[in-house]
Design a protein around this motif. Structure first.
Motif, PDB file in Angstrom:
ATOM      1  N   LEU A 109       0.839  -1.204   0.000  1.00 46.67           N
ATOM      2  CA  LEU A 109       0.000   0.000   0.000  1.00 46.67           C
ATOM      3  C   LEU A 109       0.875   1.256   0.000  1.00 46.67           C
ATOM      4  N   HIS A 110       0.858   2.001  -1.086  1.00 43.46           N
ATOM      5  CA  HIS A 110       1.768   3.158  -1.181  1.00 43.46           C
ATOM      6  C   HIS A 110       1.143   4.510  -0.895  1.00 43.46           C
ATOM      7  N   HIS A 111      -0.079   4.698  -1.334  1.00 44.85           N
ATOM      8  CA  HIS A 111      -0.610   6.061  -1.271  1.00 44.85           C
ATOM      9  C   HIS A 111      -1.993   6.111  -0.636  1.00 44.85           C
ATOM     10  N   THR A 112      -2.216   7.160   0.103  1.00 46.70           N
ATOM     11  CA  THR A 112      -3.538   7.401   0.682  1.00 46.70           C
ATOM     12  C   THR A 112      -4.048   8.727   0.118  1.00 46.70           C
ATOM     13  N   ASN A 158      -0.040  -1.199  -9.396  1.00 52.03           N
ATOM     14  CA  ASN A 158      -0.918  -0.026  -9.454  1.00 52.03           C
ATOM     15  C   ASN A 158      -0.306   1.098  -8.627  1.00 52.03           C
ATOM     16  N   HIS A 159       0.644   1.812  -9.220  1.00 54.29           N
ATOM     17  CA  HIS A 159       1.392   2.801  -8.426  1.00 54.29           C
ATOM     18  C   HIS A 159       0.829   4.213  -8.495  1.00 54.29           C
ATOM     19  N   SER A 160       0.502   4.696  -9.675  1.00 58.65           N
ATOM     20  CA  SER A 160       0.045   6.101  -9.762  1.00 58.65           C
ATOM     21  C   SER A 160      -1.429   6.173  -9.376  1.00 58.65           C
ATOM     22  N   ASP A 227       3.966   6.438 -13.031  1.00 58.62           N
ATOM     23  CA  ASP A 227       4.550   6.470 -11.690  1.00 58.62           C
ATOM     24  C   ASP A 227       3.652   7.149 -10.666  1.00 58.62           C
ATOM     25  N   LEU A 228       3.378   8.430 -10.879  1.00 66.48           N
ATOM     26  CA  LEU A 228       2.513   9.142  -9.939  1.00 66.48           C
ATOM     27  C   LEU A 228       1.581  10.029 -10.723  1.00 66.48           C
ATOM     28  N   SER A 229       0.636  10.622 -10.021  1.00 62.06           N
ATOM     29  CA  SER A 229      -0.330  11.444 -10.740  1.00 62.06           C
ATOM     30  C   SER A 229      -1.013  12.416  -9.785  1.00 62.06           C
ATOM     31  N   PRO A 331      10.916  11.128 -14.221  1.00 59.97           N
ATOM     32  CA  PRO A 331      10.048  11.840 -13.281  1.00 59.97           C
ATOM     33  C   PRO A 331       9.327  10.912 -12.307  1.00 59.97           C
ATOM     34  N   HIS A 332       9.193  11.383 -11.100  1.00 60.00           N
ATOM     35  CA  HIS A 332       8.507  10.618 -10.049  1.00 60.00           C
ATOM     36  C   HIS A 332       7.244  11.402  -9.666  1.00 60.00           C
ATOM     37  N   GLY A 333       7.333  12.292  -8.693  1.00 56.55           N
ATOM     38  CA  GLY A 333       6.154  13.035  -8.263  1.00 56.55           C
ATOM     39  C   GLY A 333       5.594  13.908  -9.379  1.00 56.55           C
ATOM     40  N   PRO A 397      14.924  15.150  -6.452  1.00 56.15           N
ATOM     41  CA  PRO A 397      13.590  15.596  -6.062  1.00 56.15           C
ATOM     42  C   PRO A 397      12.551  14.478  -6.268  1.00 56.15           C
ATOM     43  N   LEU A 398      11.650  14.311  -5.312  1.00 55.86           N
ATOM     44  CA  LEU A 398      10.648  13.245  -5.424  1.00 55.86           C
ATOM     45  C   LEU A 398       9.222  13.767  -5.448  1.00 55.86           C
ATOM     46  N   HIS A 399       8.841  14.514  -4.398  1.00 57.17           N
ATOM     47  CA  HIS A 399       7.429  14.885  -4.278  1.00 57.17           C
ATOM     48  C   HIS A 399       7.291  16.319  -3.800  1.00 57.17           C
ATOM     49  N   THR A 400       6.174  16.940  -4.166  1.00 56.12           N
ATOM     50  CA  THR A 400       5.933  18.332  -3.786  1.00 56.12           C
ATOM     51  C   THR A 400       4.541  18.480  -3.181  1.00 56.12           C
ATOM     52  N   ILE A 438      14.388  11.265   2.750  1.00 56.13           N
ATOM     53  CA  ILE A 438      12.934  11.423   2.683  1.00 56.13           C
ATOM     54  C   ILE A 438      12.381  10.892   1.353  1.00 56.13           C
ATOM     55  N   GLY A 439      11.191  10.288   1.424  1.00 52.31           N
ATOM     56  CA  GLY A 439      10.469   9.891   0.226  1.00 52.31           C
ATOM     57  C   GLY A 439       9.346  10.899   0.011  1.00 52.31           C
ATOM     58  N   HIS A 440       8.164  10.529   0.484  1.00 53.17           N
ATOM     59  CA  HIS A 440       7.038  11.458   0.392  1.00 53.17           C
ATOM     60  C   HIS A 440       7.078  12.478   1.521  1.00 53.17           C
ATOM     61  N   LEU A 441       6.276  13.503   1.366  1.00 57.08           N
ATOM     62  CA  LEU A 441       6.038  14.460   2.436  1.00 57.08           C
ATOM     63  C   LEU A 441       4.561  14.842   2.391  1.00 57.08           C
ATOM     64  N   ASN A 460      10.489   9.167   5.913  1.00 60.81           N
ATOM     65  CA  ASN A 460      11.853   8.847   5.500  1.00 60.81           C
ATOM     66  C   ASN A 460      12.032   7.385   5.143  1.00 60.81           C
ATOM     67  N   LYS A 461      13.013   7.152   4.291  1.00 59.61           N
ATOM     68  CA  LYS A 461      13.278   5.793   3.815  1.00 59.61           C
ATOM     69  C   LYS A 461      14.320   5.093   4.682  1.00 59.61           C
ATOM     70  N   ILE A 462      15.142   5.857   5.355  1.00 59.42           N
ATOM     71  CA  ILE A 462      16.246   5.262   6.106  1.00 59.42           C
ATOM     72  C   ILE A 462      16.249   5.872   7.514  1.00 59.42           C
ATOM     73  N   PRO A 500       6.440   3.963   5.308  1.00 56.20           N
ATOM     74  CA  PRO A 500       5.486   4.991   4.910  1.00 56.20           C
ATOM     75  C   PRO A 500       5.807   5.516   3.513  1.00 56.20           C
ATOM     76  N   HIS A 501       4.795   5.619   2.683  1.00 60.96           N
ATOM     77  CA  HIS A 501       4.962   6.323   1.407  1.00 60.96           C
ATOM     78  C   HIS A 501       4.144   7.604   1.565  1.00 60.96           C
ATOM     79  N   TYR A 502       3.100   7.740   0.751  1.00 61.48           N
ATOM     80  CA  TYR A 502       2.342   8.979   0.859  1.00 61.48           C
ATOM     81  C   TYR A 502       1.436   8.956   2.100  1.00 61.48           C
TER      82      TYR A 502
HETATM   83  S1  RUQ Z   1       6.503   6.380  -4.011  1.00 63.00           S
HETATM   84  S2  RUQ Z   1       8.940   7.880  -2.420  1.00 63.00           S
HETATM   85 CU1  RUQ Z   1       5.613   4.468  -3.969  1.00 63.00          CU
HETATM   86 CU2  RUQ Z   1       4.829   7.247  -3.851  1.00 63.00          CU
HETATM   87 CU3  RUQ Z   1       7.524   8.227  -3.978  1.00 63.00          CU
END
Ligand code: RUQ
Ligand code: CUA
Length: 664
Positions: A109-112, A158-160, A227-229, A331-333, A397-400, A438-441, A460-462, A500-502
């Motif tokens: 589960l990555h995103h809420t 199903n990531h984005s 990836d993301l949306s 691109p990620h975020g 840069p990952l997310h904004t 850090i990954g998401h914020l 954070n990832k680490i 934790p992701h998003y």
């Molecule tokens: S990801 S650390 Cu699975 Cu949302 Cu960007």
């Protein structure tokens, strides 16, 4: 208040630990200032100001924290079984985890994403994505329970997802892995990627009143990784933006082969246009198989239905649905600011942040300012869609997220920091180190039209040296920063569950008053409910034994059961008769291979049990419910197969008999 000074580890050490070059920002030495503790302190008995819904990554769960205290309030099982709540163990909840692959009790589960009305968080539902076996879940925020899960066909990873449009018209699902569509033979050589592999984006509609989800349509796109949306807002309401990488269409050693190009893409999708084509009957019906699982609060049980069709629009046949915008380096975020005008793409390997302008994109599309096409989709000229670039913001840069006051906060994985910058002039205003990588914020409402910018939280990832060591695996770390002033101020570290992701955060006022206290017993429509002890019974149908049982402080009824035989399947249907807040009862029986049940007031839940030997089996309540909780127990007698022990069940009537071995 005592000032806490953090010793900063030599840059070289950290760089070595993290496998990267580059130094931490200079201000790390005084990362925690005086007054931080007071800002994160919530006195015993007092409530937090915000709920924070944090994805649990590979745990498949979502966890709920209070902010600013960082107190863990609840773990919500979504794509996971949970022995604490019996989710995935009770007969009523097992269908929630059904898929076209059968029972899949785990996902990543990555995103809420909280539901919105007019671009503002409305506090009704929170959605979550299952990344591995593609699924979207809807959690009801009146019960904090997973109420619906829909599987996504023609997809893998199903990531984005599960990002939503401004009125929760749709929740989207973009495939991370392109794959051959489900209705063709997928037994093809892997290196035929360019020919046989496709990327799909699913638009799942959400019913305004019930929240009920349905796959409205899928867009068939060229084989890339989505990836993301994020959805557009205000002027860009009709659009959705997806980052994609791997436009090299490589199928092996992606770390090299999918990092070749200077630019990948952001895909801009006009979903209103897609709706029009759908209404005109232009979509193709495709045979697929996917599960749709719904939990009903009246019957307290879930059903799983296998659906067999989706409507697909091949974007190359509808040239005005989708456009690619070149975006630097993997691109990620993909984040849209509160005004809906600025689209921020974060290239994992880029040394700048491109900010695109919705108005310029529209002008470029109108002027057909294209540099070619990719898989039949027009590619808009980079400069024509670009508003500007944030120069030298940091590394990776990952997310904004946004504060609603014209500023953006971007996470940087490699340089391990949050960077605040101004959207208009693209100037960096502040930077704060995160510990580490850090990954998401998340800012409360930070991806909506109306952020409540009191805090930013780093996920954070680490973890490394932030907590007491707990063997090879450390607790994951989140960090809370006060952003009410010009400068970010670190005020708290708190551990999270899984990775934790998003995450999303929202003012507690929007949710706490709606929280259900009890289920009304008179509304319980479970087919096996006992609305009072007088309704309890034990019924044999062949080798199936149904035990309709009740629990109330402090006994189970019936609590003596005889006549169960080897070879029987026993279903304990337990109704909690309490109508008082916060009085759950639990249920367990010796040797049961299933977890226990936790039954909330007014609810019925079922435990299936197959006795494996002849003898006496104690059962008891597992939740400490009263002073006489330990007395809340009983026995089930199991006789050999074919024996004629009569079926007996009772409470109170079956008293001890004097017998020959008694010493009395
Ligand atoms: S990801 S650390 Cu699975 Cu949302 Cu960007
Ligand atoms: Cu009921 Cu303990």
């Amino acid at each position: 208040m005592k000032t806490i000074q953090l010793k900063w580890i030599a840059c070289a050490t950290v760089a070595a630990l993290l496998g990267m070059s580059g130094c931490k920002p200079k201000n790390a030495a005084s990362a925690v200032d005086a007054g931080a503790a007071a800002k994160a302190y919530v006195a015993p008995g007092k409530y937090d100001e915000f709920y924070n819904f944090v994805s649990g990554g590979f745990s498949g769960q979502m966890s709920v924290y209070g902010l600013p205290s960082g107190r863990l309030l609840r773990v919500i099982p979504v794509f996971s079984v949970d022995p604490e709540k019996g989710y995935g163990y009770s007969e009523e909840t097992k269908p929630m985890l059904n898929t076209s692959h059968g029972f899949v009790p785990w996902d990543d589960l990555h995103h809420t994403e909280l539901s919105q009305t007019n671009g503002e968080i409305d506090g009704r539902w929170i959605f979550a994505n299952g990344n591995n076996t593609p699924r979207i879940a809807r959690v009801d925020l009146s019960t904090f329970r997973t109420n619906e899960i829909i599987e996504i066909p023609n997809s893998a990873g199903n990531h984005s997802s599960p990002f939503i449009t401004e009125n929760t018209e749709y929740v989207v699902a973009g495939t991370r892995f392109s794959v051959p569509p489900d209705n063709v033979n997928g037994d093809v050589p892997i290196n035929t990627y360019k020919k046989n592999f496709k990327g799909t984006i699913s638009f799942v509609s959400v019913d305004k009143t019930s929240g009920s989800m349905k796959i409205a349509f899928q867009l068939l796109c060229p084989g890339v990784n989505f990836d993301l949306s994020h959805a557009g807002k205000g002027p860009s309401h009709d659009w959705f933006f997806f980052s994609c990488y791997k436009s090299e269409q490589a199928n092996t050693l992606l770390e090299v082969n999918a990092s070749q190009k200077d630019k990948d893409f952001i895909l801009a999708v006009n979903w209103k246009k897609a709706e029009e084509y759908l209404a005109q009957g232009k979509a193709k019906k495709q045979a697929v198989k996917y599960a749709h699982n719904v939990y009903d609060e009246k019957t307290h049980s879930a059903t799983s239905t296998i659906e067999t069709e989706v409507q697909v629009l091949d974007v190359k046949d509808f040239p005005d649905i989708a456009y690619f915008i070149p975006c630097p380096k993997s691109p990620h975020g993909c984040d849209v600011d509160p005004t809906g005008e600025y689209i921020v793409g974060s290239g994992k390997l880029a040394a700048l942040i491109p900010v695109f302008s919705y108005a310029k994109l529209q002008a470029a599309i109108a002027a057909k300012d294209f540099i070619g096409n990719f898989g039949g989709i027009p590619v808009v000229k980079y400069e024509s869609a670009l508003y500007g670039e944030v120069k030298k913001p940091g590394l990776g840069p990952l997310h904004t997220e946004f504060d609603g006051k014209g500023n953006a906060y971007t996470s940087f994985f490699v340089s391990s920091e949050i960077v605040k910058w101004n959207i208009k002039d693209l100037k960096v205003l502040d930077r704060a180190p995160t510990f580490y990588s850090i990954g998401h914020l998340c800012i409360p409402g930070g991806d909506s039209r109306k952020p409540n910018a009191k805090y930013v939280i780093a996920y954070n990832k680490i973890t490394k040296d932030r907590y007491l060591p707990t063997g090879p695996e450390l607790a994951q770390s989140a960090q809370l920063f006060d952003i009410s002033g010009d400068k970010m101020q670190l005020i708290l570290d708190f551990p999270t569950i899984g990775e934790p992701h998003y995450a999303q955060a929202v003012s507690a006022d929007l949710i706490k008053t709606k929280s259900v206290k009890i289920f009304k017993i008179e509304e319980n429509a479970n087919p096996y409910v006992s609305k009072g002890e007088g309704e309890t019974k034990v019924v044999r149908t062949g080798n199936r034994v149904d035990v309709n049982m009740t629990a109330i402080r402090s006994h189970l009824a019936p609590d003596n059961i005889e006549g169960v035989r080897m070879g029987d399947e026993v279903y304990f249907h337990i109704t909690n008769l309490e109508q008082d807040w916060d009085v759950p009862h639990g249920f367990a029986i010796k040797g049961s291979v299933n977890a226990e049940l936790l039954i909330m007031p007014g609810e019925t839940q079922t435990l299936k049990w197959i006795p494996d030997r002849v003898g006496m089996f104690p059962m008891y309540c597992t939740d400490f419910c009263s002073a006489l909780h330990q007395e809340m127990q009983g026995y089930v007698r199991v006789s050999p197969a074919g024996s004629n022990t009569p079926l007996l069940f009772s409470t109170g009537k079956n008293q001890p008999k004097p017998d020959s071995t008694s010493t009395q």
